[in-house]
Design a protein around this motif. Structure first.
Motif, PDB file in Angstrom:
ATOM      1  N   ARG A 200      -7.778   4.540  -2.537  1.00  0.00           N
ATOM      2  CA  ARG A 200      -6.356   4.205  -2.709  1.00  0.00           C
ATOM      3  C   ARG A 200      -6.015   2.832  -2.134  1.00  0.00           C
ATOM      4  NH1 ARG A 200      -2.279   7.422  -0.429  1.00  0.00           N
ATOM      5  NH2 ARG A 200      -0.922   6.598  -2.048  1.00  0.00           N
ATOM      6  N   GLU A 201      -6.529   2.536  -0.961  1.00  0.00           N
ATOM      7  CA  GLU A 201      -6.139   1.279  -0.324  1.00  0.00           C
ATOM      8  C   GLU A 201      -6.591   0.080  -1.152  1.00  0.00           C
ATOM      9  OE1 GLU A 201      -4.039   1.102   2.114  1.00  0.00           O
ATOM     10  OE2 GLU A 201      -3.998   3.298   2.047  1.00  0.00           O
ATOM     11  N   GLY A 205      -4.022  -2.582  -2.788  1.00  0.00           N
ATOM     12  CA  GLY A 205      -4.155  -4.012  -2.543  1.00  0.00           C
ATOM     13  C   GLY A 205      -4.111  -4.807  -3.831  1.00  0.00           C
ATOM     14  N   ARG A 206      -4.790  -4.305  -4.879  1.00  0.00           N
ATOM     15  CA  ARG A 206      -4.790  -4.995  -6.167  1.00  0.00           C
ATOM     16  C   ARG A 206      -3.391  -5.056  -6.773  1.00  0.00           C
ATOM     17  NH1 ARG A 206     -10.082  -2.723  -7.158  1.00  0.00           N
ATOM     18  NH2 ARG A 206      -9.168  -0.872  -8.112  1.00  0.00           N
ATOM     19  N   LEU A 207      -2.583  -4.023  -6.490  1.00  0.00           N
ATOM     20  CA  LEU A 207      -1.238  -3.956  -7.059  1.00  0.00           C
ATOM     21  C   LEU A 207      -0.192  -4.629  -6.172  1.00  0.00           C
ATOM     22  CD1 LEU A 207      -1.355  -0.274  -8.357  1.00  0.00           C
ATOM     23  CD2 LEU A 207      -1.307  -2.348  -9.757  1.00  0.00           C
ATOM     24  N   ILE A 285      -1.570   1.947 -15.898  1.00  0.00           N
ATOM     25  CA  ILE A 285      -1.039   3.249 -15.465  1.00  0.00           C
ATOM     26  C   ILE A 285      -2.049   3.960 -14.573  1.00  0.00           C
ATOM     27  CG2 ILE A 285      -0.349   5.547 -16.253  1.00  0.00           C
ATOM     28  CD1 ILE A 285       1.761   3.400 -16.719  1.00  0.00           C
ATOM     29  N   ALA A 286      -3.323   3.897 -14.940  1.00  0.00           N
ATOM     30  CA  ALA A 286      -4.363   4.538 -14.123  1.00  0.00           C
ATOM     31  C   ALA A 286      -4.388   3.945 -12.716  1.00  0.00           C
ATOM     32  CB  ALA A 286      -5.725   4.376 -14.800  1.00  0.00           C
ATOM     33  N   SER A 287      -4.224   2.633 -12.606  1.00  0.00           N
ATOM     34  CA  SER A 287      -4.194   1.996 -11.287  1.00  0.00           C
ATOM     35  C   SER A 287      -3.003   2.476 -10.467  1.00  0.00           C
ATOM     36  CB  SER A 287      -4.135   0.471 -11.444  1.00  0.00           C
ATOM     37  OG  SER A 287      -5.336  -0.029 -11.979  1.00  0.00           O
ATOM     38  N   TRP A 288      -1.835   2.523 -11.088  1.00  0.00           N
ATOM     39  CA  TRP A 288      -0.654   2.995 -10.378  1.00  0.00           C
ATOM     40  C   TRP A 288      -0.801   4.453  -9.937  1.00  0.00           C
ATOM     41  CZ3 TRP A 288       2.693   0.261  -7.974  1.00  0.00           C
ATOM     42  CH2 TRP A 288       3.000  -1.037  -8.409  1.00  0.00           C
ATOM     43  N   MET A 289      -1.469   5.254 -10.748  1.00  0.00           N
ATOM     44  CA  MET A 289      -1.650   6.658 -10.380  1.00  0.00           C
ATOM     45  C   MET A 289      -2.572   6.805  -9.178  1.00  0.00           C
ATOM     46  SD  MET A 289      -1.691   8.754 -13.971  1.00  0.00           S
ATOM     47  CE  MET A 289      -0.131   9.082 -14.822  1.00  0.00           C
ATOM     48  N   ARG A 361      -6.033  15.178  -2.579  1.00  0.00           N
ATOM     49  CA  ARG A 361      -6.182  14.432  -3.821  1.00  0.00           C
ATOM     50  C   ARG A 361      -7.538  14.659  -4.476  1.00  0.00           C
ATOM     51  NH1 ARG A 361      -2.110   9.985  -4.117  1.00  0.00           N
ATOM     52  NH2 ARG A 361      -3.450   9.099  -5.729  1.00  0.00           N
ATOM     53  N   GLN A 362      -8.570  14.842  -3.692  1.00  0.00           N
ATOM     54  CA  GLN A 362      -9.887  15.076  -4.265  1.00  0.00           C
ATOM     55  C   GLN A 362      -9.926  16.404  -5.019  1.00  0.00           C
ATOM     56  OE1 GLN A 362     -12.603  12.984  -4.543  1.00  0.00           O
ATOM     57  NE2 GLN A 362     -13.158  14.630  -5.954  1.00  0.00           N
TER      58      GLN A 362
END
Length: 390
Positions: A200-201, A205-207, A285-289, A361-362
């Protein structure tokens, strides 16, 4: 030799509308190694009355299906008595051309009215079996209209089977009088190469999410049926009493309500915490999720939206109104929470409960990985082959 499948629907993309019927074309791509597939893409339009042609082109990846875009005369609002016949005549003329180039073994049609009725009549005239796909609104909304309900039930009766995008759609059709043995619930699939769990981190960071913000994600068109105003009001209520990391609401999508929603956010005093992302492609969308803390849907009405399945595959818990078939996936507290539609306080409470429980989440992602398009294609392939053998 592969059996031959003819797909007929108004829900198929072109270069002008690349996301139209995306679930249908994705299914076809997952079936193309098992079936020789051709497509007739219907386009109801007033221009067809004037003999206007369609200058539509398929997306490059869909050229393999040799799609032909067919204009269909259409009478808006008051045309229920005539539109199925108009579509059938247009389709029948097109199928004469298609059959001259090579017959088909099974006809698959998506959208029960008027596409389903036109397709089953054309298949019967050609002496081939037909299978239908019930998408969502063609059941939820159209069964309430007597003439459309009658046409839908006649189409189901004429078909060899109906694939429904959720169990709730099958239940509604069965209660309306459709033969229950013909109804086959099959969820849409998820592209698990895109939608999956991950660090997630790194994603945050990318977003550009460099702080420790708690992110609520909305994905969908900004339309009244999605009730995004309810989400803004619930977010404002949640934010007022929130004790954790700063809250953000990220809204991905477009629609005519955007200006009004921006104004409402200002009136509620939350403009600085609400971000309208506009349209996002599947990878975004996948990145935001992967980066968000919860997906929230506040709709008045749904089928079983793919965005819920994609969230599950991404390890993202879901808080949603209990409409349509969402309960078929969000069916345990560890996956999220369901609340009654149009209830601001209960949506607020559902968001707070899920955000405070530190979801696994896993575990969610492991469950979601089983909702793949390969699994969906396997189920649909069995239904199509059964239709061929009956």
């Amino acid at each position: 030799m592969r059996p031959r499948l003819l797909f007929v629907s108004n829900l198929f993309p072109d270069t002008k509308e690349p996301y139209r019927g995306l679930d249908n074309v994705t299914l076809l791509h997952h079936l193309k190694d098992r079936w020789d597939i051709r497509v007739v893409a219907l386009r109801p339009t007033l221009g067809a009355w004037r003999g206007a042609g369609l200058k539509l082109l398929p997306r490059s990846q869909d050229e393999i299906f040799r799609p032909h875009y067919v204009p269909v005369p259409y009478i808006p609002r008051v045309g229920d008595a005539w539109n199925p016949g108009l579509m059938h005549r247009a389709l029948q003329r097109e199928l004469v051309r298609v059959k001259a180039e090579g017959a088909w073994d099974v006809l698959l049609a998506s959208w029960l009215y008027p596409d389903g009725g036109a397709a089953t009549r054309a298949a019967a005239a050609a002496g081939t079996p037909s299978v239908l796909i019930a998408q969502g609104s063609d059941v939820h909304k159209y069964l309430r209209v007597p003439r459309r309900k009658q046409a839908i039930l006649e189409a189901v009766k004429a078909s060899r089977g109906v694939i429904t995008r959720s169990r709730s759609l099958a239940t509604l059709l069965g209660e309306a009088g459709a033969e229950k043995s013909k109804l086959h619930p099959v969820h849409n699939g998820v592209d698990v190469s895109l939608f999956h769990g991950g660090p997630r981190e790194e994603e945050r960071g990318r977003l550009g999410l460099k702080d420790k913000a708690t992110v609520i994600l909305y994905v969908g068109n900004l339309l009244p049926v999605k009730n995004p105003e309810l989400l803004l009001r619930a977010f404002a209520r949640l934010r007022a009493g929130w004790q954790g990391a700063p809250l953000q609401l990220r809204m991905a999508g477009k629609g005519p309500m955007r200006e009004g929603l921006e104004k409402l956010a200002g009136e509620l005093g939350i403009s600085g915490s609400v971000y309208f992302l506009g349209p996002q492609d599947a990878g975004q969308i996948a990145s935001w999720m992967r980066a968000a803390d919860v997906l929230c849907m506040s709709s008045h009405n749904e089928g079983l939206p793919n965005v819920v399945l994609e969230a599950m595959a991404s390890g993202l818990p879901v808080v949603a109104t209990d409409v349509g078939g969402i309960h078929e996936v969000v069916d345990a507290p560890w996956k999220g929470a369901l609340v009654p539609p149009a209830k601001e306080e209960e949506l607020t409470a559902g968001l707070q409960r899920v955000l405070e429980q530190a979801p696994d989440r896993q575990r969610i992602a492991t469950y979601g990985s089983g909702l793949s398009w390969d699994a969906t294609a396997d189920a649909c392939d069995r239904i199509l082959r059964d239709a061929l053998e009956k």
